[in-house]
Write an enzyme that holds these catalytic residues in place. Structure first.
Site, PDB file in Angstrom:
ATOM      1  N   ASN A   8       0.850  -1.191   0.000  1.00 45.96           N
ATOM      2  CA  ASN A   8       0.000   0.000   0.000  1.00 45.96           C
ATOM      3  C   ASN A   8       0.888   1.244   0.000  1.00 45.96           C
ATOM      4  O   ASN A   8       1.502   1.567   1.010  1.00 45.96           O
ATOM      5  CB  ASN A   8      -0.882  -0.050   1.266  1.00 45.96           C
ATOM      6  CG  ASN A   8      -1.742   1.179   1.439  1.00 45.96           C
ATOM      7  OD1 ASN A   8      -1.857   2.008   0.526  1.00 45.96           O
ATOM      8  ND2 ASN A   8      -2.353   1.314   2.608  1.00 45.96           N
ATOM      9  N   LYS A  10      -0.085   4.220  -0.147  1.00 45.16           N
ATOM     10  CA  LYS A  10      -0.781   5.362   0.468  1.00 45.16           C
ATOM     11  C   LYS A  10      -0.677   6.586  -0.464  1.00 45.16           C
ATOM     12  O   LYS A  10      -0.761   6.412  -1.667  1.00 45.16           O
ATOM     13  CB  LYS A  10      -0.241   5.630   1.871  1.00 45.16           C
ATOM     14  CG  LYS A  10      -0.256   4.343   2.727  1.00 45.16           C
ATOM     15  CD  LYS A  10      -0.091   4.555   4.175  1.00 45.16           C
ATOM     16  CE  LYS A  10      -0.131   3.206   4.882  1.00 45.16           C
ATOM     17  NZ  LYS A  10      -0.193   3.299   6.318  1.00 45.16           N
ATOM     18  N   HIS A  98      -9.696   0.571   4.959  1.00 41.90           N
ATOM     19  CA  HIS A  98      -8.423   0.802   5.660  1.00 41.90           C
ATOM     20  C   HIS A  98      -8.699   1.802   6.786  1.00 41.90           C
ATOM     21  O   HIS A  98      -9.490   2.731   6.616  1.00 41.90           O
ATOM     22  CB  HIS A  98      -7.389   1.358   4.678  1.00 41.90           C
ATOM     23  CG  HIS A  98      -6.025   1.440   5.282  1.00 41.90           C
ATOM     24  ND1 HIS A  98      -5.677   2.417   6.184  1.00 41.90           N
ATOM     25  CD2 HIS A  98      -4.935   0.649   5.153  1.00 41.90           C
ATOM     26  CE1 HIS A  98      -4.414   2.216   6.577  1.00 41.90           C
ATOM     27  NE2 HIS A  98      -3.950   1.147   5.959  1.00 41.90           N
ATOM     28  N   GLU A 100      -7.181   4.294   7.873  1.00 39.28           N
ATOM     29  CA  GLU A 100      -6.969   5.708   7.516  1.00 39.28           C
ATOM     30  C   GLU A 100      -8.143   6.237   6.692  1.00 39.28           C
ATOM     31  O   GLU A 100      -8.540   7.393   6.806  1.00 39.28           O
ATOM     32  CB  GLU A 100      -5.639   5.863   6.755  1.00 39.28           C
ATOM     33  CG  GLU A 100      -4.448   5.668   7.686  1.00 39.28           C
ATOM     34  CD  GLU A 100      -3.162   5.252   7.002  1.00 39.28           C
ATOM     35  OE1 GLU A 100      -3.090   5.245   5.761  1.00 39.28           O
ATOM     36  OE2 GLU A 100      -2.204   4.911   7.730  1.00 39.28           O
ATOM     37  N   GLU A 170      -5.457  -5.375  10.896  1.00 39.56           N
ATOM     38  CA  GLU A 170      -4.489  -4.303  11.109  1.00 39.56           C
ATOM     39  C   GLU A 170      -4.827  -3.558  12.394  1.00 39.56           C
ATOM     40  O   GLU A 170      -5.683  -2.661  12.387  1.00 39.56           O
ATOM     41  CB  GLU A 170      -4.541  -3.301   9.946  1.00 39.56           C
ATOM     42  CG  GLU A 170      -4.141  -3.878   8.619  1.00 39.56           C
ATOM     43  CD  GLU A 170      -3.568  -2.805   7.715  1.00 39.56           C
ATOM     44  OE1 GLU A 170      -2.414  -2.927   7.329  1.00 39.56           O
ATOM     45  OE2 GLU A 170      -4.268  -1.825   7.417  1.00 39.56           O
ATOM     46  N   GLY A 176       2.158   2.171  10.949  1.00 38.04           N
ATOM     47  CA  GLY A 176       3.115   3.268  10.835  1.00 38.04           C
ATOM     48  C   GLY A 176       3.822   3.643  12.118  1.00 38.04           C
ATOM     49  O   GLY A 176       4.420   4.717  12.208  1.00 38.04           O
ATOM     50  N   SER A 213       3.201  -2.120  10.450  1.00 38.69           N
ATOM     51  CA  SER A 213       4.660  -2.087  10.676  1.00 38.69           C
ATOM     52  C   SER A 213       5.380  -3.367  10.264  1.00 38.69           C
ATOM     53  O   SER A 213       6.320  -3.797  10.924  1.00 38.69           O
ATOM     54  CB  SER A 213       4.967  -1.738  12.132  1.00 38.69           C
ATOM     55  OG  SER A 213       4.520  -0.432  12.415  1.00 38.69           O
TER      56      SER A 213
HETATM   57  P1  PGA Z   1       2.598   0.329   7.765  1.00 39.55           P
HETATM   58  O1  PGA Z   1       1.164   0.482   7.113  1.00 39.55           O
HETATM   59  O2  PGA Z   1       3.232  -0.900   7.169  1.00 39.55           O
HETATM   60  O3  PGA Z   1       3.320   1.597   7.408  1.00 39.55           O
HETATM   61  O4  PGA Z   1       2.401   0.179   9.236  1.00 39.55           O
HETATM   62  C1  PGA Z   1       0.328  -0.628   6.945  1.00 39.55           C
HETATM   63  C2  PGA Z   1      -0.974  -0.201   6.343  1.00 39.55           C
HETATM   64  O5  PGA Z   1      -1.395   0.941   6.594  1.00 39.55           O
HETATM   65  O6  PGA Z   1      -1.610  -0.942   5.589  1.00 39.55           O
END
Ligand code: PGA
Length: 254
Positions: A8, A10, A98, A100, A170, A176, A213
Site C-alpha cells: 500500500n 498510500k 483501511h 486511515e 491491522e 506506521g 509495521s
Molecule cells: P505500515 O502500514 O506498514 O506503514 O504500518 C500498513 C498499512 O497501513 O496498511
C-alpha cells in the site's frame, strides 16, 4: 503456500516519474522471485501508466490494486472513482475500509458494506481491513468490535459469491508506528476471524492478512505465522531495499 504480499503506497510518491521508478523495482523483484505473488496498491492517478508498464514487462506474479472505491457504480458523485473504472484501468484488487480511510471519511459499517458489494459487482478482489479502532495497547483485543466490523461488512453478499477475498487484520496502533502485534496475538485474532467467517459460510475462500509495521526486521518473526496467508505493507513498500528483503524472507520460508 507462500505468503502473498500487498504493498500500500498510500499517498506516495509525489510524481509520475517517481511512481514509475518505484514500480520498476517491483517489476524486477517479481522477475527475480517468480514464485511470490505481489500486489501493488498505488494512488489512482498512477494506475494507467503503471498498468502499461506492467503490460510491457509481462510479469504475471505482479498485479495492481486500488486503495479505495466508490459506494456507487456511476453517477453524480464528484471526486469518486468506481469499481468498474478501476477494473478498466487494470486493477484486480481493492482495499476496503483501511483505518486511515475509515477515519478520513468517517465511514459507517453500512458504507463499508456498500463498497464491498461494489467491488464484487465490478469483479475486483476485495481486501477488507479490520482492526480494533478503540484499543490503544498491544494486549487489548476488542473482539466485539472486530466481529461487528466483519459481519456488517459482509452482509447481503450475492448467494453465488465464491470468489477469493482477503481479510486484513491491522491493529490501528501498529500502523506506521514501528510496533507490531506479537505472533501469538495475531494467531489468536486470525483464528477468531476464521470462526466469524465460518459462521457466514465464507471460511474457504478467505485469505487472512496481517498489516501494521511489517518491515525488513519484523518480517523475520512474522513470517513464522501459521494462520496468516500474507501481509499488507505500508511504509516499507516505498523502500526497495526493505521490500526486497521482505520478499526474500518470504521466499525462503517454503
Ligand atoms: P505500515 O502500514 O506498514 O506503514 O504500518 C500498513 C498499512 O497501513 O496498511
Amino acid at each position: 503456500m507462500l505468503k502473498k504480499l500487498f504493498f500500500n503506497w498510500k499517498m506516495n510518491p509525489t510524481s509520475p516519474n517517481e511512481a514509475s521508478s518505484l514500480f520498476a523495482e517491483f517489476v524486477s523483484l517479481a522477475q527475480s522471485q517468480p514464485q511470490i505473488s505481489l500486489v501493488v496498491l498505488p494512488p489512482y492517478v498512477y494506475l494507467s501508466e503503471l498498468n502499461q508498464q506492467l503490460q510491457t514487462f509481462g510479469v504475471t506474479n505482479l498485479k495492481l490494486g486500488a486503495q479505495d472505491l466508490a459506494r456507487h457504480s456511476a453517477g453524480a458523485y464528484t471526486g469518486q472513482i468506481s469499481g468498474q473504472m478501476l477494473k478498466n484501468m487494470g486493477c484486480q484488487y481493492v482495499l476496503i475500509g483501511h483505518s486511515e480511510t475509515r477515519e478520513a471519511y468517517q465511514l459507517s459499517h453500512e458504507q463499508i458494506n456498500q463498497k464491498l458489494l461494489q467491488s464484487l459487482e465490478s469483479g475486483l478482489v476485495p481486501i477488507l481491513c479490520v482492526g480494533h479502532q478503540s484499543d490503544k495497547t498491544i494486549t487489548e483485543i476488542n473482539y466485539p468490535e472486530l466481529s461487528e466490523q466483519v459481519t456488517t461488512a459482509l452482509q447481503n453478499l450475492p448467494p453465488e459469491f465464491k470468489t477469493e477475498f482477503y481479510l486484513a487484520y491491522e491493529p490501528v496502533w501498529a500502523i506506521g508506528t514501528g510496533k507490531t502485534a506479537t505472533n501469538s496475538i495475531i494467531e489468536e485474532v486470525s483464528q477468531f476471524l476464521k470462526q466469524e467467517l465460518a459462521k457466514l459460510g465464507l471460511a474457504k475462500q478467505v485469505g487472512i492478512l496481517y498489516g501494521g509495521s511489517v518491515d525488513d526486521v519484523s518480517i523475520q518473526e512474522l513470517v513464522k505465522l501459521q494462520q496468516v496467508d500474507g501481509f499488507l505493507i505500508g511504509g516499507a513498500s516505498l523502500k526497495p531495499e526493505k521490500f526486497k528483503t521482505i520478499a526474500q524472507v518470504v521466499a525462503n520460508q517454503v
